[in-house]
Design a protein around this motif. Structure first.
Motif, short mmCIF file in Angstrom:
data_model
loop_
_atom_site.label_atom_id
_atom_site.label_comp_id
_atom_site.label_asym_id
_atom_site.label_seq_id
_atom_site.Cartn_x
_atom_site.Cartn_y
_atom_site.Cartn_z
N ARG D 78 0.58 -1.25 -0.38
CA ARG D 78 0.50 -0.17 0.18
C ARG D 78 0.85 1.66 -0.14
O ARG D 78 0.12 2.39 -0.30
CB ARG D 78 -1.20 0.21 0.50
CG ARG D 78 -2.08 -1.04 1.36
CD ARG D 78 -2.87 -1.67 0.22
NE ARG D 78 -3.82 -0.92 0.10
CZ ARG D 78 -4.73 -0.65 0.32
NH1 ARG D 78 -4.80 -1.76 1.02
NH2 ARG D 78 -5.88 0.07 -0.22
N SER D 80 2.60 3.17 -1.60
CA SER D 80 1.65 4.82 -3.01
C SER D 80 0.52 4.95 -2.67
O SER D 80 0.51 5.98 -3.52
CB SER D 80 2.04 3.89 -4.74
OG SER D 80 1.72 2.64 -4.52
N ASP D 81 -0.36 4.22 -2.49
CA ASP D 81 -1.26 4.83 -1.86
C ASP D 81 -0.99 5.78 -0.57
O ASP D 81 -2.13 6.91 -0.40
CB ASP D 81 -2.40 3.85 -1.24
CG ASP D 81 -3.26 2.86 -2.35
OD1 ASP D 81 -2.97 3.57 -3.54
OD2 ASP D 81 -3.45 2.25 -2.04
N LEU D 82 0.18 5.36 0.54
CA LEU D 82 -0.30 6.49 1.62
C LEU D 82 0.81 7.50 1.26
O LEU D 82 0.73 8.52 2.30
CB LEU D 82 0.39 4.99 2.46
CG LEU D 82 -0.07 4.25 3.07
CD1 LEU D 82 0.64 3.44 4.45
CD2 LEU D 82 -1.82 4.45 3.66
N ILE D 83 2.01 7.51 0.68
CA ILE D 83 3.49 8.14 0.42
C ILE D 83 2.82 9.37 -0.57
O ILE D 83 3.04 8.32 -1.51
CB ILE D 83 4.31 7.83 0.40
CG1 ILE D 83 4.82 6.77 1.98
CG2 ILE D 83 5.46 8.72 0.48
CD1 ILE D 83 4.35 6.99 3.73
N PRO D 84 2.65 10.53 -0.69
CA PRO D 84 2.31 11.42 -2.07
C PRO D 84 2.64 11.09 -3.33
O PRO D 84 3.09 11.40 -4.23
CB PRO D 84 1.51 12.73 -0.85
CG PRO D 84 1.73 12.07 -0.13
CD PRO D 84 2.28 11.43 0.56
N LEU D 85 3.53 11.25 -2.88
CA LEU D 85 4.90 11.48 -3.76
C LEU D 85 5.63 9.40 -4.68
O LEU D 85 6.21 9.44 -5.54
CB LEU D 85 5.79 12.44 -3.84
CG LEU D 85 5.23 13.55 -3.41
CD1 LEU D 85 6.63 14.81 -3.40
CD2 LEU D 85 4.63 14.08 -4.19
N CYS D 86 5.44 8.82 -3.90
CA CYS D 86 5.70 7.60 -4.20
C CYS D 86 5.21 7.02 -5.72
O CYS D 86 4.13 7.08 -6.02
CB CYS D 86 5.63 6.69 -2.76
SG CYS D 86 6.78 6.28 -1.85
N HIS D 87 6.58 6.56 -6.12
CA HIS D 87 5.79 5.82 -7.51
C HIS D 87 4.92 4.60 -6.84
O HIS D 87 5.90 3.96 -6.47
CB HIS D 87 6.67 5.78 -8.44
CG HIS D 87 7.78 6.73 -9.10
ND1 HIS D 87 8.75 7.50 -8.45
CD2 HIS D 87 7.26 7.67 -10.10
CE1 HIS D 87 8.81 8.74 -8.82
NE2 HIS D 87 8.26 8.14 -10.53
N PRO D 88 3.99 4.08 -7.70
CA PRO D 88 3.68 2.82 -7.88
C PRO D 88 4.99 1.84 -8.19
O PRO D 88 4.99 2.52 -9.13
CB PRO D 88 2.46 2.30 -8.92
CG PRO D 88 2.70 3.58 -9.46
CD PRO D 88 3.30 5.07 -8.78
#
Lengths: 169, 169, 169, 169, 169, 169
Positions: D78, D80-88
């Motif tokens: 989860r 990239s759902d939680l950390i705004p600027l993380c790539h999937p």
């Protein structure tokens, strides 16, 4: 006698920020649980020949609007996941209607809850998700479609009472 | 010599439905992985006094547009959760810009991937989520705002090549 | 006279497991709906020069803490998705504050609900998500940052009443 | 001869912001797909009698650490759902270990992918979710537990190569 | 005297569609909040040697059923995300049990809420997620397992009162 | 000459657990990216009069199967969120078919990817979500429906090659 407009906040103070400018999820703990309704609408404009394809796809040939309606209803349930400062809301009803006009499809969504905060964002998110889903299904034949006039039509319930787009300031 | 428009599908056949009219997630397994870019935009119109509040909230007093930008970027990542027939896409870049005009805020989003399918829906979802978030933060002072002109500006990559809103049919 | 500490469960029995050791989501159906508050905090330690970059990025140059705050608030809303045995909770308020010290940033989150179960996990999840987001934005210049001292400061509401970290056993 | 430290960015420029300070999801489209690994760890400290309960709950009486491990693995997914600027990121491996010491439980997570961007945040999110889940299951008997020393131990792959906590600057 | 069966709707009218055939999320705003319980079950059938592996993996060697139980509980919480017309429900309790028989594993889930709508779908989703998780963990040694007899056993609460599978029409 | 059955793992070792019994997300980083296909099916049994209602609701009166198909496709995309040890997979195709028989509806789902790991769980999750959605829409008139015979029909791609239910051991 003109309809009395609902009380609005001080124009220089946004409720989603505290006095030092920090964003927060507003305290609604003390609000009473009332029946709250919101109605929003929006339109997707397209070429007449694209619209003809939609009209041709409401039954056996693939139900564009049926799928968009499901997406809109599910979108309403994801609102607080998408909009950072929205409260989670237990929706008690969601309805979504589409109307085909000459060169566009109008989407209207109605959301309801019995709770401490309004469901305007849920209705708007339903409309946006429904219209985006139409765009997705038709984009292979018409990438130039435009989503437009997405807005709140009416809301009721809660401290600020009833508001409708006709009588707004 | 006029620019050659990209090849489009047969106008009577929607790719999201099979020949018997059943919706499916289209087969993109055989498509080549190319660099794909999409740019979308949209506008939220509001009263001048509402806009003045936004302009007053970009720094210490609460950054309306900063929050909307985060929501837009996160929204792009949720696209395939929201749009039923969208493929999951590993976005490699998302940028979101806001421009304030006289009585509106323009949102423009750019999404990119290196993959088998386009990112138009991701760009449009970013725009919609960004504008909805602005609506949410300002609705207490102006419920009558309208989201409008949400559309694709440009896309490139993939078999259909480059498309832009200026030269479309 | 010493403050009476809140009643705690039998030390050998975990409420999240039944008598045969199977995990379950505890029955809270019979609990009364009370106003529940939790406050949690945590710290991320970093090199002074990294901290200087954060301080330089709170306004026009990119608002690290503003983005972390949004992530923390949204993280609070995802708590029951992440923590297996947590009940879904309708949060009525979330606030998140950051304080910069000599070589660290302190995050404090406050969550509230009016409901049948506490919001301690929501406050802790907000803190963790906020601090992880700071880490993410700064990791390119300092991978050695440490998140530390994440803990509950205070909770009130519900059958066990008020608890605070100072007076705990 | 001292180990050469990995190249780091200009200390005054955060990659998650453009030159005008706007947050974006960084462009990784041009990066090569390499095997990337990250290892993170963290600790939850508790009273010895609380720890005794955990040790008593690893088999028939309810497997606290088994559940925390599942939560940690799912948490990694989860990110990239939680950390705004993380790539999937398409994780290709996640392992999570717990070690019980005198008055604490150490969690270590390893995440891997073959992709264009690193998996440090996924490893850290796994650790945080695992430790929060332990907190959740034990909080009824010990609300004063503290999560501490959450940090990256090691990462490899990508342009910046290998980094480990021992040799960092 | 035979037990009186609960009142059911007109057989030709589905509540999830309005009179013109459009799907909607049914209005439950006017329903009273009652204690609602649902119990569902289902079975996964497998080869005896596969089952022997499960029995061998309930303690130190990897707890297949423990993980499936966690997945089932978490699945119950995702029900309204998965089932388009389901209302979001604040579950107050979820329990999941597994029973090993000669050549199959039986999963039984119980869900509860105090609310305006039933939790049958939550119990069924818990069962399905639990059984799918077992399939996932065992599929490397037995792809031919079958999930079967997933059904509602009992529900109580709400206007239609108690229903159980034994006495149904 | 009998068909050679695919190589299977040692029957006493589950790949989802390491040698000490700890669950992990299996390392697939070294696997090659191949075209992978899975086909799963399942059935929901109901009273003939319930089935008659479904047949009456495929066009203007509300398209039960159309909605279930959308839910099934969306469910496939949520698989790695629901099944703890599943890898995230970029599905390249999902199709879902329903066949009405005398007293049941058969759902068949086909999922595809080009990747390092199979899509069996995605096909099974699609089937389960589709059948649960049918249950949801019909439960007001027939709570006694049973979901049954959910199983993998066929899979191809990857190291273990092709498997189909007919020729299994």
């Amino acid at each position: 006698m003109p309809q009395k407009k609902p009380v609005e906040n001080d124009k220089n103070q946004l409720t989603h920020f505290d006095t030092s400018g920090k964003a927060h999820m507003v305290d609604v703990g003390g609000k009473s649980e009332t029946h709250r309704i919101a109605i929003a609408c929006g339109t997707i404009r397209m070429k007449p020949e694209t619209l003809a394809v939609v009209e041709n796809h409401t039954a056996d040939k693939g139900d564009v609007l049926g799928i968009a309606r499901v997406a809109a209803i599910m979108g309403a349930k994801r609102t607080s996941d998408l909009i950072p400062l929205c409260h989670p809301v237990a929706l008690t009803r969601v309805t979504v209607d589409f109307t085909i006009t000459e060169n566009s499809i109008l989407c209207q969504a109605r959301t309801e809850t019995v709770g401490k905060t309004g469901v305007e964002m849920e209705a708007l998110t339903a409309v946006q998700t429904g219209l985006l889903t139409i765009y997705d299904m038709l984009k292979a034949i018409d990438r130039g479609m435009t989503i437009t006039d997405v807005r709140l039509l009416e809301k009721s319930g809660g401290k600020t009472g009833t508001w409708n787009a006709e009588n707004r300031n």
